[in-house]
Design an enzyme around this catalytic site. Structure first.
Site, PDB file in Angstrom:
ATOM      1  N   HIS A  17      61.655  11.691  53.106  1.00 13.54           N
ATOM      2  CA  HIS A  17      62.659  11.908  52.065  1.00 13.54           C
ATOM      3  C   HIS A  17      62.957  10.660  51.245  1.00 13.54           C
ATOM      4  O   HIS A  17      63.434  10.768  50.120  1.00 13.54           O
ATOM      5  CB  HIS A  17      63.964  12.433  52.675  1.00 13.54           C
ATOM      6  N   GLY A  18      62.707   9.518  51.792  1.00 15.79           N
ATOM      7  CA  GLY A  18      62.958   8.322  51.001  1.00 15.79           C
ATOM      8  C   GLY A  18      62.728   7.056  51.790  1.00 15.79           C
ATOM      9  O   GLY A  18      62.793   7.043  53.025  1.00 15.79           O
TER      10      GLY A  18
END
Lengths: 469, 315
Positions: A326-327
């Site tokens: 996700h990041g």
């Protein structure tokens, strides 16, 4: 190009008419047309990054063909390593280079050593995590002999770059989407009409709910030292719906857009906040990614075939990796880790006994705990997230920041509409007004929804949150 | 395909009719609002004729008491300021006013960093004036800059009221929340700075570079009033517990004022005011007592500064 932009509002009808009236007469022309418009769609943002999609598609196309031909297991493994290195190399460089370089330097400084990390000024190509995972699944399925490669490069390149789902999913499996590029398509009114309705509801979720809520969430989360526990509590609940509507809204628009062109994409969100367990939550939230991690990470790690400890370790690892997807920030790693621990705890609890809570209480409990995890997802750093959690738990301060009363009031209104529609879809689908048996009811519902979006949507051209992943 | 296009055409027709009907209804609500921000903006754009006009953001709206300026300068005064606004809103107010008449004195309240900030968010908040887009050609070029597609979006009457309903309807139920009509655009603030925030005066310096667009807009704002013969007065209001010793904006304003021969009053370095918690409702805004004190002090200074010809003032 963003789905909620004027550019797309011009792009879509032109492409739609050309597709059905001109390009659809021949399969190769149609796929070539889809490839061309998909590249225009992506290149509208930054044409330079088209080279990455092209390169990724090129490598996987030829590796896929070779994997099907070659019987020697060592050579097949070598080919797989080539494609894994290419795809994860690109993803790793563009998305994670700075994160790992900084983390490495921090780790050294914790040990009392100094290490100069060289960070680069890298632009994250939109949707790289999505199309990389899509091409990877194609090659992995061929490697596992679960799927036969295509010999048609145009169809394959169009599959990788299919514009409705190129930048934020759903992450399609080749087995579902690729064969659709070889089907002859007839225009179907019902499918196109459903597609338009899905796009409209997705747009509502994005501009009338997610972007509206984000105004309040940003006002609170961007100034963590200034706000009370109550304000953070409200902002966190708002963020839970913001991220849901941002991503589910985009997915729904992608699904609807694909349907307008006669393609069926997988369902990506199924009203996740009605889940009664964390396991169920993950079967309703970002389904295409959850199943990707299940099939290509959790099961290859051993799944639940080993000891309890091994199963738990596999589960935890899968969620941590999912968090990192996700990041490039420790906040996402912690968020993934907490979800992993919640799944493990839930499994253990279910083995200990049969806890019978009323369904509403279960839904509320899962929602509250999920909101707690969203704090880590939204905060800028782990330290900041911890500060926010502490502020909430200790109920620090007793006043609530409302900010602009108009924004707050419309946020609540949009949530009420969202809840009503999700509730109907979950428990009373026969009442769905957009698909009502009476023509006038359907038209009135669609017209009211458009008027609501025009009147109360936020049109600042904001990016979809998941584009950054 | 024909069926889909036919249904889309029906839907578009319904939407166009609804857009026009609801837009007309909202126009009526806008034009008959008893008070509030839309009434105030409409008054500035369409009706005001006062000799003295005050333009600014929330500090402009709360710190300047028109009645005091009227008494001191002996001319009618209107406070056209609006909270949260910036240069694009000021320019819209200017265009609306100059399209009808030339005020004798224009008091511009400016912030200590106003020329160092990107104008993009200011354009977004100037969207407050969208309901006036179709009826006021003079403000269109400014509002068109809110976004690249604004011009097209504003073809919809309903869109021009986007997100405005709360503040559009509120005056019909609650009077005076944005200031009373009798206060002539002034929005007094009650109370004092929160006890938690009471502290000693801090010396500050803001040395970030100027934003060329903001500078150009200020030049245009002042230049247009001067060209039409208005006396422009630039004022920087005081802040609580903050003494701005220098800022790139203040340096520019000082040079600009000298060059344009415009009086400039800087109170952001006034330690006596900055230290007086009793004058402030919050760190940025004066309360009623502070506003009265400040307005008296400023109007007195203006009176001393202005040439005798203006408004027929006698020292």
């Amino acid at each position: 190009m963003l789905f909620n932009s004027i550019d797309f509002a011009v792009f879509l009808p032109i492409v739609f008419l050309l597709y059905w009236l001109v390009a659809n007469k021949n399969l190769h022309v149609r796929n070539g047309f889809l490839l061309m418009v998909s590249y225009i769609f992506y290149g509208w943002w930054d044409w330079r990054f088209l080279s990455l999609i092209f390169f990724s598609s090129f490598v996987d196309f030829f590796v896929g063909l070779s994997l099907a031909k070659i019987e020697n297991q060592t050579r097949r493994k070598l080919l797989l390593i080539v494609t894994l290195c290419t795809n994860f190399g690109l993803l790793g460089f563009f998305k994670y280079y700075n994160f790992f370089a900084e983390s490495f330097a921090e780790a050294f400084s914790l040990m009392g050593q100094s290490f100069n990390s060289h960070t680069l000024n890298i632009i994250l190509p939109v949707g790289i995590s999505f199309y990389t995972f899509q091409t990877m699944s194609y090659t992995l399925d061929i490697y596992k002999r679960q799927f036969k490669p295509t010999r048609d490069p145009i169809a394959f390149f169009a599959f990788v770059s299919f514009f409705p789902q190129l930048v934020a999913g759903p992450i399609e499996r080749a087995a579902n989407l690729l064969p659709q590029f070889f089907e002859k398509k007839e225009f179907q009114y019902a499918l196109a009409s459903q597609g338009l309705k899905k796009m409209l509801w997705g747009l509502f979720m994005k501009v009338a709910v997610a972007d509206r809520l984000s105004l309040y969430v940003e006002a609170i989360y961007n100034y963590p030292d200034l706000h009370t526990g109550l304000s953070f509590m409200v902002a966190t609940v708002f963020f839970a719906f913001q991220i849901y509507c941002d991503f589910a809204g985009y997915s729904l628009m992608a699904i609807g857009c694909a349907e307008m062109f006669g393609f069926k994409l997988m369902e990506n969100f199924r009203r996740p906040y009605f889940a009664t367990s964390f396991k169920e939550f993950w079967s309703r939230w970002h389904i295409s990614l959850s199943t990707w991690f299940r099939d290509y990470v959790y099961i290859p790690l051993g799944g639940n075939r080993g000891s309890k400890l091994r199963t738990n370790a596999n589960l935890f690892t899968t969620f941590v990796v999912s968090g990192l997807w996700h990041g490039a920030n420790w906040t996402f790693v912690v968020w993934g880790g907490i979800h992993g621990l919640l799944q493990i705890s839930e499994k253990r609890l279910s083995r200990l006994g049969n806890f019978t809570l009323p369904r509403v209480a279960k839904i509320a409990l899962i929602f509250v705990v999920t909101c707690f995890t969203w704090v880590f997802f939204r905060a800028a750093t782990v330290g900041e997230a911890w500060h926010i959690v502490t502020t909430i738990v200790t109920a620090s301060g007793n006043d609530i920041h409302i900010g602009d009363k108009g924004i707050f009031a419309f946020s609540i209104l949009s949530l009420l509409i969202l809840f009503t529609v999700d509730f109907i879809n979950e428990y009373r689908p026969e009442v769905d007004l957009m698909n009502h048996r009476l023509y006038y009811v359907r038209v009135a519902t669609v017209a009211l929804l458009v008027l609501y979006i025009v009147s109360l949507g936020v049109f600042d051209g904001s990016q979809f949150i998941y584009f950054q992943f | 395909m024909k069926r889909l296009l036919k249904n889309l055409l029906i839907l578009l027709t319904i939407l166009a009719v609804a857009d026009l009907t609801l837009g007309a209804l909202l126009d009526v609500l806008r034009d008959h609002a008893p008070d509030g921000r839309y009434q105030k903006a409409r008054y500035t754009l369409e009706q005001c004729r006062e000799d003295i006009v005050i333009i600014g953001s929330s500090r402009g709206e709360s710190n300047y008491v028109p009645e005091i300026f009227e008494d001191s300068l002996n001319a009618p005064c209107w406070n056209a300021s609006r909270g949260g606004q910036g240069m694009p809103f000021f320019r819209c107010m200017q265009e609306g006013i100059l399209a009808r008449y030339t005020p004798r004195i224009v008091i511009l309240n400016l912030e200590t960093r106003i020329l160092q900030q990107d104008l993009t968010p200011d354009y977004e908040v100037a969207g407050l004036l969208r309901p006036f887009y179709s009826s006021h050609a003079e403000i269109r070029p400014i509002l068109d800059r809110i976004s690249p597609h604004e011009k097209w979006l504003l073809k919809s009457r309903l869109y021009s009221y986007n997100s405005s309903f709360y503040y559009l309807l509120r005056p019909y139920f609650f009077e005076g929340l944005d200031g009373h009509l009798s206060d002539k655009g002034w929005k007094p603030r009650e109370g004092n700075v929160n006890e938690r925030l009471v502290k000693d005066v801090e010396n500050l310096t803001y040395d970030s570079p100027l934003d060329p667009e903001a500078v150009a807009e200020l030049d245009l704002l002042v230049g247009k009033f001067l060209d039409r013969g208005s006396q422009v007065i630039l004022v920087v209001s005081p802040d609580y517990a903050r003494k701005v010793e220098s800022s790139t904006t203040l340096t520019y304003l000082q040079d600009f004022a000298k060059k344009s021969r415009v009086p400039l009053f800087i109170y952001s370095d006034d330690t006596a005011m900055a230290a007086n918690a009793g004058y402030f409702a919050d760190p940025d805004h004066l309360n009623e007592t502070g506003a009265v004190f400040f307005s008296k002090m400023l109007s007195h200074e203006i009176r001393q500064t202005l040439p005798t010809g203006i408004l027929g003032l006698a020292h």
